[in-house]
Design an enzyme around this catalytic site. Structure first.
Site, PDB file in Angstrom:
ATOM      1  N   ALA A  61       0.834  -1.169   0.127  1.00  8.71           N
ATOM      2  CA  ALA A  61       0.107  -0.104   0.123  1.00  8.71           C
ATOM      3  C   ALA A  61       0.757   1.195  -0.071  1.00  8.71           C
ATOM      4  O   ALA A  61       1.830   1.398   0.710  1.00  8.71           O
ATOM      5  CB  ALA A  61      -0.961   0.190   1.372  1.00  8.71           C
ATOM      6  N   SER A 106       4.368   3.829   3.192  1.00 10.20           N
ATOM      7  CA  SER A 106       3.898   2.750   2.504  1.00 10.20           C
ATOM      8  C   SER A 106       4.070   1.781   3.333  1.00 10.20           C
ATOM      9  O   SER A 106       4.507   1.752   4.526  1.00 10.20           O
ATOM     10  CB  SER A 106       4.907   2.692   1.423  1.00 10.20           C
ATOM     11  OG  SER A 106       4.457   1.574   0.580  1.00 10.20           O
ATOM     12  N   LYS A 107       3.561   0.671   2.966  1.00  9.27           N
ATOM     13  CA  LYS A 107       3.611  -0.754   4.000  1.00  9.27           C
ATOM     14  C   LYS A 107       3.295  -2.070   2.954  1.00  9.27           C
ATOM     15  O   LYS A 107       2.475  -1.820   2.137  1.00  9.27           O
ATOM     16  CB  LYS A 107       2.749  -0.599   5.271  1.00  9.27           C
ATOM     17  CG  LYS A 107       3.032  -1.658   6.255  1.00  9.27           C
ATOM     18  CD  LYS A 107       4.227  -0.981   7.048  1.00  9.27           C
ATOM     19  CE  LYS A 107       4.575  -1.546   8.314  1.00  9.27           C
ATOM     20  NZ  LYS A 107       5.215  -0.679   9.243  1.00  9.27           N
ATOM     21  N   GLY A 108       3.784  -2.850   3.205  1.00  7.33           N
ATOM     22  CA  GLY A 108       3.650  -4.391   2.609  1.00  7.33           C
ATOM     23  C   GLY A 108       3.330  -5.258   3.659  1.00  7.33           C
ATOM     24  O   GLY A 108       3.786  -5.346   4.764  1.00  7.33           O
ATOM     25  N   ASP A 149       9.675  -5.884   8.757  1.00  7.88           N
ATOM     26  CA  ASP A 149       8.804  -5.667   9.997  1.00  7.88           C
ATOM     27  C   ASP A 149       8.410  -6.794  10.712  1.00  7.88           C
ATOM     28  O   ASP A 149       9.185  -7.918  10.418  1.00  7.88           O
ATOM     29  CB  ASP A 149       7.284  -5.037   8.937  1.00  7.88           C
ATOM     30  CG  ASP A 149       6.360  -4.291  10.026  1.00  7.88           C
ATOM     31  OD1 ASP A 149       6.559  -3.366  10.354  1.00  7.88           O
ATOM     32  OD2 ASP A 149       5.514  -4.978  10.284  1.00  7.88           O
TER      33      ASP A 149
END
Ligand code: GLU
Length: 476
Positions: A61, A106-108, A149
């Site tokens: 995202a 952002s992050k995945g 993460d």
């Protein structure tokens, strides 16, 4: 009376955001532009293994591109879903703004239980996921730079960097496509400890401000403070380790997957970490009391509670029973918006995730800069600095001999003073400076504005203001 509904993680972030923008004067429409997640890419891919094709679902995202590249970790966990990834991406936007890391958010995430696969299988899955993201520029040194993460670490980052370089053989900055790499594969000293170290620096800064200590109903320094840590993963372990070995704090309980262990005299964190690695949990750890229902310990008496694992662990059902006067959110989103209200009403001071766990992305920033400049921090200056310090020491010693004054420099001073800063010292110094500055930006708003009830709202105000200014400057 109908009971209020527990907000989801995504709703919690939106509620907290809304609380802050209500106190701001943003031009019409800008609030929504900042709040919404710009884009989320969903990928479903198959990997042939164990005699069949297994299909995996992953996300990346992009919340805000007011600055590029966008930045944020990749999480491997079974509970990953689009809402969670988008909420985490939004937090990254605000986190980066608050600590002045020049990125959008952002992050995945990949829906997977990483413990269910062996190393070789994990490598194939990670490379395949990376391939899908790389070919769409969702991993790229100038556009989107992931990091570790939950469920990922330097091993996965090394695979991702290598995958990018295989697909972009002429990109001289390829190593900057991801941060959190092993030091021998383009990483930086101090990245693994960074988030936990940042939690320590955040608490050290908090305890430099008597009025803030008083607001939490505490007194004194970190020395002797009783700390409860939930989750002894990378972040929780480093925070607990540094606080107990360097600041004199006592970690009186640790909550893990299989229960909790406590000891009022303080737990030996390194021994406990070793025990968990060997035995798969905290149960049976010597010199401690075991409690199978670990969540009970979230409510135990202490001075500082550090939730360092999942989101939503303090919710509307247990918030009223949490007795810690000070909570520092080492995890992202560990307190739901509903619980936040209950805790605030009780006078609990919460150091919010957006600030408290920003040490990770701060050192990621240093790593990215190191990769782009292709030189290790301190390589040019270290020996020159040492030589100049040697000059002073030699001169002082000459004066003392010549003037027959009876004094000498203590050997400890000499060793410390003569040593030029290497990469690790510089990283820690940059991180400490960042955490101190961001704390004061946030805390000044909390202290000086009567309409700002807590540090979280203050953090959102500072961060949203920076993002809004950047949109304004772009003429949006
Ligand atoms: N995953 C970490 C976070 O939530 C680090 C992100 C990064 O370094 O880009 O802040």
């Amino acid at each position: 009376m109908a009971r209020a509904k527990e907000p989801t993680f995504r709703e919690s972030v939106d509620i907290m955001f809304a609380r802050a923008v209500a106190l701001m004067d943003l031009p019409p429409g800008l609030e929504e532009k900042i709040r919404v997640c710009n884009a989320t890419y969903t990928v479903r891919f198959g990997v042939r293994m164990r005699g069949e094709i297994k299909t995996f679902t992953g996300y990346r995202a992009v919340h805000s591109e007011h600055m590029e590249p966008v930045k944020g970790g990749i999480r491997f966990a079974l509970g990953v879903n689009q809402d969670e990834v988008e909420a985490l991406a939004a937090l990254m936007t605000y986190k980066c703004a608050l600590v002045e890391a020049p990125y959008g958010g952002s992050k995945g995430g990949l829906c997977i239980d990483p413990r269910a696969y062996d190393d070789e299988e994990m490598e194939r899955i990670t490379r395949r996921f990376a391939y899908e993201l790389i070919k769409r520029d969702l991993i790229n040194p100038s556009q989107n730079v992931p990091a570790p993460d939950m469920g990922t670490g330097e091993r996965e980052m090394a695979w991702i960097a290598d995958q990018y370089q295989r697909m972009n053989t002429t990109d001289i900055n390829g190593n900057a496509c991801v941060t959190g790499k092993p030091v021998n594969a383009g990483g930086i000293q101090g990245r693994t400890e960074a988030t936990g170290r940042g939690v320590q620096y955040a608490l050290q800064e908090f305890f430099r401000h008597p009025q803030d200590i008083k607001a939490a109903g505490l007194s004194g320094t970190l020395d002797g403070k009783r700390v409860i840590v939930q989750g002894l993963g990378n972040v929780g372990y480093h925070a607990a380790h540094f606080l107990s070995t360097e600041d004199g704090a006592k970690v009186t309980a640790v909550i893990e997957r299989d229960g909790a262990v406590s000891n009022d005299a303080g737990l030996d964190i390194d021994a406990l970490r070793g025990w968990i690695i060997e035995n798969g949990g905290v149960k049976g750890f010597p010199d401690a009391t075991y409690e199978a229902d670990g969540s009970k310990l979230l409510e135990a008496e202490c001075d500082i509670l550090i939730p360092a694992a999942l989101e939503g662990v303090i919710h509307m059902d247990n918030a009223a029973k949490v007795s810690a006067p000070l909570i520092i959110e080492a995890a992202n989103g560990p307190i739901t918006a509903g619980a936040d209200e209950i805790l605030r009403a009780k006078g609990c001071v919460i150091i919010p995730d957006m600030y408290a766990n920003a040490g990770g992305v701060t050192v990621s920033y240093f790593e990215w800069v190191k990769n782009l400049s292709h030189i290790r921090f301190g390589r040019m200056q270290r020996r020159q600095e040492e030589n100049r310090h040697q000059l002073i020491v030699d001169e002082l010693e000459r004066i003392s001999t010549d003037s027959s004054i009876n004094w000498t420099l203590s050997p400890d001073f000499k060793t410390k003073y003569l040593r030029g800063a290497g990469e690790l010292e510089l990283v820690r110094s940059g991180l400490d400076d960042t955490m101190r500055a961001a704390y004061n930006d946030m805390a000044n708003v909390w202290r000086n504005r009567d309409d700002v009830p807590d540090l979280r709202t203050a953090a959102y105000l500072v961060a949203i203001d920076k993002v809004a200014n950047s949109y304004r400057a772009k003429g949006l």
